[in-house]
Design a protein around this motif. Structure first.
Motif, PDB file in Angstrom:
ATOM      1  N   THR A  57     -15.555  70.942  -2.389  1.00  0.00           N
ATOM      2  CA  THR A  57     -14.376  71.603  -2.222  1.00  0.00           C
ATOM      3  C   THR A  57     -14.096  72.008  -0.530  1.00  0.00           C
ATOM      4  O   THR A  57     -13.060  71.781   0.053  1.00  0.00           O
ATOM      5  N   LYS A  58     -15.099  72.537  -0.077  1.00  0.00           N
ATOM      6  CA  LYS A  58     -15.306  72.809   1.471  1.00  0.00           C
ATOM      7  C   LYS A  58     -14.851  71.570   2.398  1.00  0.00           C
ATOM      8  O   LYS A  58     -14.137  71.754   3.291  1.00  0.00           O
ATOM      9  N   ASN A  59     -15.573  70.592   2.120  1.00  0.00           N
ATOM     10  CA  ASN A  59     -15.545  69.302   2.949  1.00  0.00           C
ATOM     11  C   ASN A  59     -14.074  68.771   2.565  1.00  0.00           C
ATOM     12  O   ASN A  59     -13.503  68.429   3.766  1.00  0.00           O
ATOM     13  N   LEU A  60     -13.415  68.737   1.596  1.00  0.00           N
ATOM     14  CA  LEU A  60     -11.923  68.166   1.454  1.00  0.00           C
ATOM     15  C   LEU A  60     -11.132  69.199   2.198  1.00  0.00           C
ATOM     16  O   LEU A  60     -10.017  68.654   2.765  1.00  0.00           O
ATOM     17  N   LYS A  61     -11.334  70.449   2.325  1.00  0.00           N
ATOM     18  CA  LYS A  61     -10.241  71.344   2.983  1.00  0.00           C
ATOM     19  C   LYS A  61     -10.787  70.945   4.736  1.00  0.00           C
ATOM     20  O   LYS A  61      -9.970  71.246   5.409  1.00  0.00           O
ATOM     21  N   GLU A  62     -11.904  70.797   4.959  1.00  0.00           N
ATOM     22  CA  GLU A  62     -12.010  70.210   6.370  1.00  0.00           C
ATOM     23  C   GLU A  62     -11.195  68.799   6.664  1.00  0.00           C
ATOM     24  O   GLU A  62     -11.184  68.620   7.758  1.00  0.00           O
ATOM     25  N   ILE A  63     -11.432  68.177   5.713  1.00  0.00           N
ATOM     26  CA  ILE A  63     -10.666  66.736   5.856  1.00  0.00           C
ATOM     27  C   ILE A  63      -9.067  66.882   6.224  1.00  0.00           C
ATOM     28  O   ILE A  63      -8.441  66.275   6.876  1.00  0.00           O
ATOM     29  N   GLN A  64      -8.550  67.839   5.538  1.00  0.00           N
ATOM     30  CA  GLN A  64      -7.087  68.264   5.376  1.00  0.00           C
ATOM     31  C   GLN A  64      -6.297  68.022   6.610  1.00  0.00           C
ATOM     32  O   GLN A  64      -5.314  67.258   6.819  1.00  0.00           O
ATOM     33  N   PRO A  65      -6.861  68.733   7.786  1.00  0.00           N
ATOM     34  CA  PRO A  65      -6.128  68.871   9.215  1.00  0.00           C
ATOM     35  C   PRO A  65      -5.939  67.310   9.700  1.00  0.00           C
ATOM     36  O   PRO A  65      -5.043  66.894  10.293  1.00  0.00           O
ATOM     37  N   ILE A  66      -6.699  66.280   9.207  1.00  0.00           N
ATOM     38  CA  ILE A  66      -6.694  64.985   9.984  1.00  0.00           C
ATOM     39  C   ILE A  66      -6.016  64.185   9.248  1.00  0.00           C
ATOM     40  O   ILE A  66      -5.439  63.016   9.767  1.00  0.00           O
ATOM     41  N   LEU A  67      -5.420  64.509   8.325  1.00  0.00           N
ATOM     42  CA  LEU A  67      -4.381  63.469   7.523  1.00  0.00           C
ATOM     43  C   LEU A  67      -3.123  63.740   7.898  1.00  0.00           C
ATOM     44  O   LEU A  67      -2.779  64.773   8.185  1.00  0.00           O
ATOM     45  N   PRO A  68      -2.213  62.662   7.917  1.00  0.00           N
ATOM     46  CA  PRO A  68      -0.767  62.725   8.329  1.00  0.00           C
ATOM     47  C   PRO A  68      -0.116  63.651   7.104  1.00  0.00           C
ATOM     48  O   PRO A  68      -0.504  63.687   6.185  1.00  0.00           O
ATOM     49  N   THR A  69       0.899  64.380   7.719  1.00  0.00           N
ATOM     50  CA  THR A  69       1.531  65.128   6.696  1.00  0.00           C
ATOM     51  C   THR A  69       2.908  64.253   6.104  1.00  0.00           C
ATOM     52  O   THR A  69       3.580  65.108   5.382  1.00  0.00           O
ATOM     53  N   ALA A  70       2.975  63.096   6.713  1.00  0.00           N
ATOM     54  CA  ALA A  70       4.271  62.438   6.089  1.00  0.00           C
ATOM     55  C   ALA A  70       4.177  62.511   4.679  1.00  0.00           C
ATOM     56  O   ALA A  70       3.112  62.345   4.092  1.00  0.00           O
ATOM     57  N   MET A  71       5.405  62.833   4.097  1.00  0.00           N
ATOM     58  CA  MET A  71       5.727  62.916   2.670  1.00  0.00           C
ATOM     59  C   MET A  71       6.038  61.554   2.186  1.00  0.00           C
ATOM     60  O   MET A  71       7.000  60.886   2.721  1.00  0.00           O
ATOM     61  N   SER A  72       6.125  61.247   0.690  1.00  0.00           N
ATOM     62  CA  SER A  72       6.425  60.155   0.159  1.00  0.00           C
ATOM     63  C   SER A  72       7.255  60.395  -0.974  1.00  0.00           C
ATOM     64  O   SER A  72       7.084  61.462  -1.554  1.00  0.00           O
ATOM     65  N   THR A  73       7.909  59.731  -1.311  1.00  0.00           N
ATOM     66  CA  THR A  73       8.673  59.915  -2.698  1.00  0.00           C
ATOM     67  C   THR A  73       8.164  59.500  -3.943  1.00  0.00           C
ATOM     68  O   THR A  73       8.376  60.007  -4.983  1.00  0.00           O
ATOM     69  N   GLU A  74       7.030  58.998  -3.644  1.00  0.00           N
ATOM     70  CA  GLU A  74       6.121  58.517  -4.874  1.00  0.00           C
ATOM     71  C   GLU A  74       5.402  59.788  -5.277  1.00  0.00           C
ATOM     72  O   GLU A  74       4.978  60.641  -4.508  1.00  0.00           O
ATOM     73  N   GLU A  75       4.915  59.930  -6.427  1.00  0.00           N
ATOM     74  CA  GLU A  75       3.908  61.038  -6.873  1.00  0.00           C
ATOM     75  C   GLU A  75       2.609  60.610  -6.629  1.00  0.00           C
ATOM     76  O   GLU A  75       2.211  59.566  -6.470  1.00  0.00           O
ATOM     77  N   PRO A  76       1.853  61.663  -6.351  1.00  0.00           N
ATOM     78  CA  PRO A  76       0.433  61.466  -5.862  1.00  0.00           C
ATOM     79  C   PRO A  76      -0.340  60.928  -7.073  1.00  0.00           C
ATOM     80  O   PRO A  76       0.027  61.165  -8.283  1.00  0.00           O
ATOM     81  N   ILE A  77      -1.624  60.663  -6.995  1.00  0.00           N
ATOM     82  CA  ILE A  77      -2.336  60.186  -8.023  1.00  0.00           C
ATOM     83  C   ILE A  77      -2.744  61.614  -9.057  1.00  0.00           C
ATOM     84  O   ILE A  77      -2.444  62.476  -8.469  1.00  0.00           O
ATOM     85  N   LEU A  78      -2.848  61.406 -10.202  1.00  0.00           N
ATOM     86  CA  LEU A  78      -3.159  62.205 -11.097  1.00  0.00           C
ATOM     87  C   LEU A  78      -4.634  62.082 -11.716  1.00  0.00           C
ATOM     88  O   LEU A  78      -5.190  61.175 -11.964  1.00  0.00           O
ATOM     89  N   THR A  79      -5.389  63.202 -11.910  1.00  0.00           N
ATOM     90  CA  THR A  79      -6.498  63.345 -12.396  1.00  0.00           C
ATOM     91  C   THR A  79      -6.579  63.792 -13.756  1.00  0.00           C
ATOM     92  O   THR A  79      -5.756  64.714 -13.935  1.00  0.00           O
ATOM     93  N   GLU A  80      -7.230  63.301 -14.782  1.00  0.00           N
ATOM     94  CA  GLU A  80      -7.047  63.876 -15.993  1.00  0.00           C
ATOM     95  C   GLU A  80      -7.806  65.297 -16.077  1.00  0.00           C
ATOM     96  O   GLU A  80      -8.863  65.262 -15.251  1.00  0.00           O
ATOM     97  N   LYS A  81      -7.082  66.275 -16.731  1.00  0.00           N
ATOM     98  CA  LYS A  81      -7.759  67.559 -16.687  1.00  0.00           C
ATOM     99  C   LYS A  81      -9.042  67.622 -17.299  1.00  0.00           C
ATOM    100  O   LYS A  81      -9.471  67.217 -18.273  1.00  0.00           O
ATOM    101  N   ASP A  82     -10.054  68.344 -16.484  1.00  0.00           N
ATOM    102  CA  ASP A  82     -11.383  68.598 -16.892  1.00  0.00           C
ATOM    103  C   ASP A  82     -12.204  67.173 -17.067  1.00  0.00           C
ATOM    104  O   ASP A  82     -13.176  67.352 -17.658  1.00  0.00           O
ATOM    105  N   ASN A  83     -11.725  66.187 -16.318  1.00  0.00           N
ATOM    106  CA  ASN A  83     -12.516  64.899 -16.449  1.00  0.00           C
ATOM    107  C   ASN A  83     -13.233  64.619 -15.282  1.00  0.00           C
ATOM    108  O   ASN A  83     -12.688  63.997 -14.285  1.00  0.00           O
ATOM    109  N   LEU A  84     -14.347  65.139 -15.116  1.00  0.00           N
ATOM    110  CA  LEU A  84     -15.162  64.751 -14.025  1.00  0.00           C
ATOM    111  C   LEU A  84     -15.193  63.178 -13.588  1.00  0.00           C
ATOM    112  O   LEU A  84     -15.296  63.101 -12.411  1.00  0.00           O
ATOM    113  N   GLY A  85     -15.364  62.627 -14.568  1.00  0.00           N
ATOM    114  CA  GLY A  85     -15.573  61.297 -14.383  1.00  0.00           C
ATOM    115  C   GLY A  85     -14.373  60.474 -13.903  1.00  0.00           C
ATOM    116  O   GLY A  85     -14.608  59.912 -12.822  1.00  0.00           O
ATOM    117  N   ASP A  86     -13.118  60.956 -14.181  1.00  0.00           N
ATOM    118  CA  ASP A  86     -11.942  60.417 -13.625  1.00  0.00           C
ATOM    119  C   ASP A  86     -11.858  60.874 -12.263  1.00  0.00           C
ATOM    120  O   ASP A  86     -11.484  60.077 -11.350  1.00  0.00           O
TER     121      ASP A  86
END
Length: 144
Positions: free
Chosen positions: A94-123
């Motif tokens: 979680t901490k490292n994902l927050k660190e990566i956040q500022p480097i990513l472009p903020t451009a938004m897409s009309t597509e939906e982001p990827i979905l992860t299955e709830k409570d499925n750590l493998g997915d």
């Protein structure tokens, strides 16, 4: 007699007495890229430590959505939400994902982001690894 040499000496002495700047180190583009690659490596190592029941492979549509540049920020937010809810605020992932956040472009897409299955750590693990691989590849391309 001029007081200019004395003023220069006083300014020099004041500069020696001034507190040194504290805080984050200045990152040049090369060191910033190394920092980001290290964050990705740390997340990948932490993902490998997760105990999961099973992992399914990604279909081609999911891979495409993970690699799409315009979906990088929305996908990261999806992974960050899952990590915070499942692993906690204090997890290294979680901490490292927050660190990566500022480097990513903020451009938004009309597509939906990827979905992860709830409570499925493998997915979560399979999709996040593929996502981080795409980011790592794009960082390596910037280097050349």
């Amino acid at each position: 007699m001029s007081s200019l040499p004395i003023l220069h000496r006083l300014l020099f002495l004041l500069a020696l007495q001034a507190p040194q700047a504290q805080g984050a180190t200045v990152k040049t583009p090369g060191t910033q890229q190394c920092y980001e690659l290290n964050l990705i490596r740390e997340i990948t190592n932490e993902l490998d430590k997760l105990t999961v029941a099973s992992e399914d492979s990604l279909n081609s549509n999911e891979k495409r959505r993970l690699m799409k540049t315009s979906l990088r920020r929305p996908n990261l937010e999806e992974f960050l939400t899952f990590a915070t809810n499942s692993l906690g605020e204090d997890s290294k992932i979680t901490k490292n994902l927050k660190e990566i956040q500022p480097i990513l472009p903020t451009a938004m897409s009309t597509e939906e982001p990827i979905l992860t299955e709830k409570d499925n750590l493998g997915d979560f693990r399979v999709k996040l690894k593929e996502y981080l691989s795409a980011i790592r590849d794009s960082l390596k391309c910037k280097k050349t």
